[in-house]
Design a protein around this motif. Structure first.
Motif, PDB file in Angstrom:
ATOM      1  N   GLU A 170       0.627  -1.131  -0.085  1.00 16.03           N
ATOM      2  CA  GLU A 170      -0.230   0.189  -0.069  1.00 16.03           C
ATOM      3  C   GLU A 170       1.003   1.305  -0.046  1.00 16.03           C
ATOM      4  O   GLU A 170       0.475   2.317  -0.691  1.00 16.03           O
ATOM      5  CB  GLU A 170      -1.068  -0.050   1.024  1.00 16.03           C
ATOM      6  N   GLU A 174       1.246   3.975  -3.057  1.00 11.40           N
ATOM      7  CA  GLU A 174       0.942   5.542  -2.805  1.00 11.40           C
ATOM      8  C   GLU A 174       2.165   6.281  -3.387  1.00 11.40           C
ATOM      9  O   GLU A 174       1.961   7.461  -3.950  1.00 11.40           O
ATOM     10  CB  GLU A 174       0.795   6.000  -1.243  1.00 11.40           C
ATOM     11  N   ARG A 179       0.304   8.969  -5.954  1.00 10.35           N
ATOM     12  CA  ARG A 179       0.749  10.393  -5.371  1.00 10.35           C
ATOM     13  C   ARG A 179       1.283  11.117  -6.916  1.00 10.35           C
ATOM     14  O   ARG A 179       0.777  12.196  -7.343  1.00 10.35           O
ATOM     15  CB  ARG A 179       1.791  10.534  -4.268  1.00 10.35           C
ATOM     16  N   GLY A 187      -7.218   4.333  -3.210  1.00 12.46           N
ATOM     17  CA  GLY A 187      -6.434   3.614  -2.119  1.00 12.46           C
ATOM     18  C   GLY A 187      -7.194   2.413  -1.595  1.00 12.46           C
ATOM     19  O   GLY A 187      -8.377   2.137  -1.925  1.00 12.46           O
TER      20      GLY A 187
END
Length: 454
Positions: A170, A174, A179, A187
């Protein structure tokens, strides 16, 4: 948002409304992609919140696998792993002889689901629990023998990512994808307003809430939540707008068929983490997804950049794959995408000198430049040879991108004066004249040259 004509938007809304009504879905949201952005979006729902509904987050199920696959290919490009690595080199004790490439293409032969309780409806195990559950689980098929869809395979690919990066899947997701691409509402848990998942009774208009458990170590196979807006950006990525996140040549590699569902004239196949579809004369890439209470679909057409996404909060009833194809076809038929404008390019002189006609024996080919540094080899006679595209290689030659010569090397061979003598394509010699110059043709050339026998 790139605006579509009102007539096109009305036709898309009608198709969406039919899907919600006939599928008896609590809600369906959808959008189309054009020019790298969301071109149209709408929602239809039983609660009448159509205006705000398109902002809701939905579980996207196996579309998650496309994110996991990109992470693996990023690591390959960085030299952290090779796709030919056996899974056991990175996660000892599981996977049999399956390679990372085979897992990406659902050809590793592993069990499709995690042994034990139905993993989509119960809290998932941690990494140790995942590996423990699989420790005594033999492969279902010989690795590489045939297509066999495996959620477990992608959970294990997520574990490879975590181990190579030294951080949970995870977190890697990200930092490396969400991002940089601005996917703020994608997410493992919903961000902002979200839809509740429901099962619709097959014989009555009543609902049953579905559980929404975290999937633990199975997350890389189907955990993510997202929105129409975020998936439109991800669709643009899969269509080719990779920014600084992935080499476009790597994305092209992912979009090539690696395993097929239905033989030589396939309509559905698998690339590296991507589903490939032929429909209506279009070649599409993307993925579908399902989790208890949710269905999702994302398809894009790399040739035009067009795409479509559809999400619903029903376990069954809405043919999401067909809906996404229909939305894409409706937009393309009513309002075809304009081709990208032609613009001249600054092609290096030494590359320009390679263009034109080349011969493999008596068979003629054209070598052309695409952009500023790609080459395309095309047979002049229809059905008379093999075509391929090539990208620059570190040693000054080129590497095949597709078709027969995918992965093969194209080299420019020069004589003692520095002039181009011939091309060497995986040992095949291409010359400027049929079988000439004779001294570079393997096996030699009859000294009589071209003549009339007798």
């Amino acid at each position: 948002m790139t605006a579509l004509l009102p007539t096109t938007a009305r036709a898309l809304l009608h198709r969406l409304a039919v899907a919600q009504a006939e599928g008896r879905a609590p809600s369906v949201v959808a959008g189309t992609v054009r020019d790298g952005a969301l071109a149209w979006s709408a929602a239809r729902s039983a609660d009448g919140a159509d205006g705000a509904g398109v902002e809701r987050a939905y579980r996207i199920g196996s579309i998650t696998k496309t994110f996991t696959a990109v992470l693996v290919l990023q690591l390959r490009d960085e030299g952290a792993l090779a796709l030919t690595d056996p899974l056991a080199d990175h996660v000892p004790g599981v996977g049999g002889h399956a390679t990372l490439l085979q897992l990406l293409a659902h050809a590793g032969g592993l069990t499709s689901e995690l042994p034990g309780a139905w993993w989509e409806r119960v809290p998932g195990p941690d990494a140790d629990g995942l590996l423990g559950a699989l420790a005594d689980e033999p492969p279902r098929l010989e690795a590489g023998a045939r297509l066999h869809y495996s959620n477990v395979g992608f959970a294990l690919l997520g574990e490879v990512v975590a181990r190579r990066c030294g951080a949970p899947w995870e977190q890697v997701l990200e930092e490396r994808l969400l991002r940089p691409l601005g996917l703020q509402r994608t997410g493992p848990a919903p961000v902002g307003p979200s839809a509740a998942g429901w099962a619709v009774h097959p014989h009555a208009d009543v609902l049953l809430p579905e559980p929404s458990a975290a999937t633990g170590a199975m997350a890389p196979a189907g955990e993510l939540w997202s929105t129409v807006g975020d998936l439109a950006r991800w669709g643009a990525f899969l269509a080719g707008d990779t920014g600084d996140v992935l080499d476009p040549a790597t994305l092209e590699e992912m979009r090539q068929p690696a395993a097929v569902d239905d033989g030589d004239s396939w309509t559905t196949a698998w690339g590296l983490g991507l589903q490939l579809v032929r429909a209506g004369g279009r070649r599409l890439v993307g993925h579908g997804g399902s989790m208890p209470g949710f269905l999702a679909g994302l398809l894009v057409e790399p040739a035009t950049g067009d795409g479509a996404v559809a999400l619903t909060n029903a376990t069954a009833g809405v043919p999401v794959a067909r809906l996404t194809q229909d939305l894409l076809a409706t937009m393309a038929d009513l309002e075809p995408a304009l081709p990208r404008p032609w613009r001249p390019a600054a092609v290096p002189a030494d590359l320009l000198a390679l263009t034109g006609t080349w011969y493999w024996g008596p068979a003629a080919f054209t070598l052309a430049v695409e952009g500023v540094d790609r080459l395309r080899l095309t047979p002049l006679e229809a059905g008379g040879g093999r075509s391929s595209r090539f990208r620059p290689a570190a040693d000054g030659g080129w590497t095949g991108l597709d078709n027969y010569y995918a992965g093969e090397r194209l080299r420019v061979v020069r004589d003692a004066t520095g002039a181009v003598s011939h091309l060497d394509l995986a040992t095949f010699v291409l010359t400027r004249e049929p079988y000439a110059p004779a001294d570079v043709v393997p096996g030699g050339v009859d000294p009589r040259g071209w003549h009339r026998p007798g």
